[in-house]
Motif scaffolding. Structure first.
Motif, mmCIF file in Angstrom:
data_model
loop_
_atom_site.group_PDB
_atom_site.id
_atom_site.type_symbol
_atom_site.label_atom_id
_atom_site.label_comp_id
_atom_site.label_asym_id
_atom_site.label_seq_id
_atom_site.Cartn_x
_atom_site.Cartn_y
_atom_site.Cartn_z
ATOM 1 N N ALA A 1 0.847 -1.211 0.000
ATOM 2 C CA ALA A 1 0.000 0.000 0.000
ATOM 3 C C ALA A 1 0.874 1.250 0.000
ATOM 4 O O ALA A 1 0.618 2.209 -0.734
ATOM 5 C CB ALA A 1 -0.919 -0.014 1.215
ATOM 6 N N ALA A 2 1.932 1.228 0.820
ATOM 7 C CA ALA A 2 2.829 2.392 0.895
ATOM 8 C C ALA A 2 3.506 2.616 -0.457
ATOM 9 O O ALA A 2 3.603 3.757 -0.931
ATOM 10 C CB ALA A 2 3.866 2.181 1.994
ATOM 11 N N ARG A 3 3.937 1.526 -1.075
ATOM 12 C CA ARG A 3 4.591 1.666 -2.391
ATOM 13 C C ARG A 3 3.634 2.255 -3.427
ATOM 14 O O ARG A 3 4.047 2.905 -4.374
ATOM 15 C CB ARG A 3 5.126 0.312 -2.867
ATOM 16 C CG ARG A 3 6.440 -0.091 -2.197
ATOM 17 C CD ARG A 3 7.109 -1.241 -2.942
ATOM 18 N NE ARG A 3 6.295 -2.445 -2.956
ATOM 19 C CZ ARG A 3 6.309 -3.383 -1.997
ATOM 20 N NH1 ARG A 3 7.107 -3.248 -0.962
ATOM 21 N NH2 ARG A 3 5.531 -4.443 -2.079
ATOM 22 N N ALA A 4 2.331 2.021 -3.222
ATOM 23 C CA ALA A 4 1.339 2.599 -4.139
ATOM 24 C C ALA A 4 1.053 4.062 -3.785
ATOM 25 O O ALA A 4 0.221 4.709 -4.425
ATOM 26 C CB ALA A 4 0.049 1.769 -4.106
ATOM 27 N N CYS B 1 6.501 3.263 4.941
ATOM 28 C CA CYS B 1 5.569 4.403 4.967
ATOM 29 C C CYS B 1 6.339 5.716 4.989
ATOM 30 O O CYS B 1 5.970 6.684 4.326
ATOM 31 C CB CYS B 1 4.612 4.294 6.161
ATOM 32 S SG CYS B 1 3.424 2.937 5.959
ATOM 33 N N ARG B 2 7.418 5.710 5.748
ATOM 34 C CA ARG B 2 8.235 6.927 5.818
ATOM 35 C C ARG B 2 8.834 7.230 4.443
ATOM 36 O O ARG B 2 8.787 8.364 3.970
ATOM 37 C CB ARG B 2 9.329 6.716 6.864
ATOM 38 C CG ARG B 2 9.967 7.982 7.342
ATOM 39 C CD ARG B 2 10.758 7.736 8.607
ATOM 40 N NE ARG B 2 9.938 7.717 9.802
ATOM 41 C CZ ARG B 2 10.265 7.103 10.923
ATOM 42 N NH1 ARG B 2 11.383 6.412 11.006
ATOM 43 N NH2 ARG B 2 9.482 7.162 11.972
ATOM 44 N N ALA B 3 9.358 6.202 3.793
ATOM 45 C CA ALA B 3 9.983 6.410 2.470
ATOM 46 C C ALA B 3 8.964 6.920 1.455
ATOM 47 O O ALA B 3 9.291 7.720 0.585
ATOM 48 C CB ALA B 3 10.601 5.102 1.982
ATOM 49 N N ALA B 4 7.721 6.462 1.581
ATOM 50 C CA ALA B 4 6.688 6.865 0.615
ATOM 51 C C ALA B 4 6.027 8.185 1.005
ATOM 52 O O ALA B 4 5.225 8.724 0.235
ATOM 53 C CB ALA B 4 5.635 5.754 0.509
#
Ligand code: NAD
Length: 378
Positions: free
Chosen positions: A130-133, A157-160
């Motif tokens: 989900a985060a990558r999306a 999540c932080r990276a995204a």
């Protein structure tokens, strides 16, 4: 209001969660595309991942009543089931995704938040997808089956640049919020002596093959992961979201070895907090129980049975019963989390809180296995 009763053997009577006021943001999200619309001008679109019992009987129906978010998509292993959900909830069939196509949600403007409602050991994989999306993430409790998985979710999540929260519905429930206020404002003094339990009776027909909650691989543990996390939450809430410094723990007897071949049947533990406060706690798959009591030098507060289930919680204190509005827990949580995002406020149920609880759970299992006091490193 009667809660629809799911048919699977574990879900006959399902409990409900908690929350407080600590305002820690999981990530300091850079403003995401999803939030470019002026606050209040839109209802955030939610994609539910996993259409099992909790999605079907609680979250889906709640999303029909929410004011600040709505069901916009689903992720499921069954295309036909997804199409039925699309028809029932009025979203386009192109918004039905598979577990292996979650990243195609990227660029779909109808989806702002992905809510992961799969078995515990799959949370990490699905939250990270989900985060990558590029979507904000709500992860059901318990956040994951290990601290390493929690760290991986938080890092993704932080990276995204997306927000991560945990489905701790009781933090948005008025009685639990009032309990948190009593703790925070030390209305009776700091809470020093606490006790609580949470559990339900697992059907004797359940097996590790038919019920994932009995599978070590899928659940990551037994009633401590599933039900005990609520008691841990209440104890930390009573200590204004502090983590305990150490724990001791003991597994209960196995009375039905044919059911509990992989995970514990029950467990009791003590959480020791800085300053000498302690919480004596229990989680079980052998009995329906759900309560929490906190005592201070000048009074006490008690979340009456069923303290953590979906039914309306009752809060009593040494000054008498506390009367507060009755809310649907899932509506309150979903709208609460949507508003936090729309208004740019930090979440009261951030991913770090889910990680803290997994650190405590890991320490409790280590203490029960070794028979020794275990320090909690959060
Ligand atoms: P469930 O078994 O009813 O549903 C799980 C869903 O995941 C099903 O749709 C299933 O098809 C899907 N799934 C995908 N991959 C799977 C796999 N490899 N094995 C098994 N199922 C797979 O479970 P549930 O009761 O809906 O619980 C789901 C999550 O929600 C859990 O993490 C649970 O702790 C949490 N939960 C939270 C609350 C709450 O009050 N906050 C209440 C119930 C459940």
């Amino acid at each position: 209001m009667k809660t629809p009763v799911p048919s699977n053997p574990v879900s006959r009577r399902r409990f409900l969660g908690q929350m407080a006021v600590a305002a820690a943001l999981v990530v300091a999200p850079r403003r995401s595309r999803a939030l470019d619309t002026p606050p209040q001008a839109k209802r955030l679109g939610v994609a539910l991942v996993g259409l099992g019992s909790y999605s079907t009987y609680q979250l889906g129906p709640a999303l029909r009543s929410t004011r600040h978010c709505r069901l916009a998509a689903v992720v499921t292993g069954s295309r036909g089931k997804g199409a039925r959900w699309a028809r029932d909830y009025g979203f386009p069939e192109k918004n039905v995704f598979g577990y292996d196509t979650m990243e195609q949600m990227a660029g779909n403007p109808a989806i702002d938040i992905v809510y992961v409602v799969t078995p515990n050991s799959l949370h990490a994989e699905h939250c990270m997808a989900a985060a990558r999306a590029g979507k904000h993430v709500i992860c059901e409790k318990p956040m994951a089956t290990s601290l390493a998985e929690c760290d991986a979710i938080i890092a993704a999540c932080r990276a995204a640049g997306v927000r991560l929260t945990v489905g701790y519905r009781l933090h948005y429930e008025p009685h639990h919020a009032e309990f948190a206020r009593l703790a925070r404002e030390e209305v009776f003094g700091p809470f020093l002596r606490m006790s609580g339990a949470n559990g339900f009776e697992m059907d004797s027909s359940a097996t590790t093959r038919t019920v994932w909650r009995l599978s070590q691989k899928l659940a990551g543990g037994g009633p401590l992961m599933d039900m005990g996390v609520y008691v841990i939450q209440a104890a930390c809430m009573a200590k204004v979201e502090a983590a305990p410094v150490a724990v001791t723990a003991k597994f209960g007897p196995v009375t039905r070895p044919e059911v509990f071949s992989e995970v514990e049947e029950s467990i009791s533990w003590t959480m020791e907090f800085a300053g000498g406060a302690a919480a004596r706690c229990r989680a079980t798959y052998g009995e329906e129980v759900s309560n929490f009591r906190a005592e201070a030098d000048h009074g006490w507060a008690q979340l009456e049975d069923p303290a953590f289930y979906y039914a309306e919680p009752r809060l009593s204190t040494s000054r008498g019963p506390v009367n507060l509005p009755k809310v649907n827990h899932q509506v309150a949580q979903l709208d609460g989390m949507a508003l936090e995002l729309l208004e740019g406020r930090p979440s009261i149920a951030p991913g770090e809180m889910g990680r803290r609880d997994i650190a405590i759970i890991e320490a409790i299992y280590a203490a029960a296995k070794s028979g020794r006091r275990k320090e909690v490193g959060v």
